[in-house]
Design a protein around this motif. Sequence first.
Motif: not given
Length: 380
Positions: A294-300
């Motif tokens: 649900s996010s387009k930011k940095a994540a694993t």
Amino acid sequence: MRSLLLLGLLLSPFVHAQEARLFRQLKDTVGITFNQLAAQCPRDGQTPCSGSLAGWVWATEDQVVDLLEESYPEIRQTQSADPVPSYGGSGQAFFFYASNFFATIKPTQAFYLTYATSEYGAGLTATLDINGVPMVGYASTGSTPVSIDGSLGIGPMGDRASSSPYVGAFLWRDPNIPLPPQPQAINAVDDVGKPLSPSGGISHPNILANDTIGGQPATLNNVNLSLVPTASADIALNLETGAVSIGPGAALGSHSLVYKICEKAFPANCDSATVRVEVRNNLIYAGPDYVRASSKKAATLIANVLSNDTLNGARATLATVSLSQVSSTSSKISLDANGAVKLSGKVDSTNYKLLYRICEKANPSNCAQGTVSIELSGGG
């Protein structure tokens, strides 16, 4: 594959009381020829045979007449005028004479039907007639609901090189003298080892496991094990344990070797068998992965793509496979060395794909490719 002794097992011998001769059952020696017997047995009716018949004496015509006389006391009165006389006869009375014979000597052929019965037994003697034809002792019975018939006697039959599944040999021995040890039936059975990968290993722990000698399990205590020099270079036999192994780096396909087992007490009594092993790549599978974030930011995005991958039915790990990225539809989505799929920064699109490859470490050419499908939503 089976190595058979020349003759079968000893079954219920018959003691001829008058001469104290222990006669061997005819059915134990069916199929043997006069020439084969003569190669092992003197024809004097006194000297024991050699080889697989050691300890037995080949009965002469006169000795067999002695035996038949137990069942038909008047048999000598039927002697023909030939230089080598024949004896016996046929008819209803001989049904009973032959039946007496079969009370102690088992028939070599028999059938019992609702409307008819028949028994037949015959054996080679050590005597030839004037034309060089073997003299054979015989007995037969037959019956129907309305009649009986039989025969008993000795006469020329066949030739020295012929054999019959219904004709054995009249052999006897002194019941007070035990038989010398004899070679035992030995049987080496073909083996198919479990499939192995090119990394090698033990395909069969002990090839003797299904082999027998004298009806008992063959072991390194009762047989000698040797390798017949026909093996491929990638397959080996451990002569001290019976284990078959495939060396590392073996070529894909079928590998085989031939081995031989020999009875320790009779080293010439042997049999051989073939061991086959199939070398093939371990089944490697890279399962598809799907992730929705649900996010387009940095994540694993995925902790480990190997979580649903397998090698030879077991879960693939970094200890058993090497892992590499093939491609990604975004430079910000990548696979790290531990198998994690990471988003390193903000992206604008919604759907992405990452392709990766796993390869068996023990066999680097054995690979599979997996696909990670990524769906991102939300803002950043």
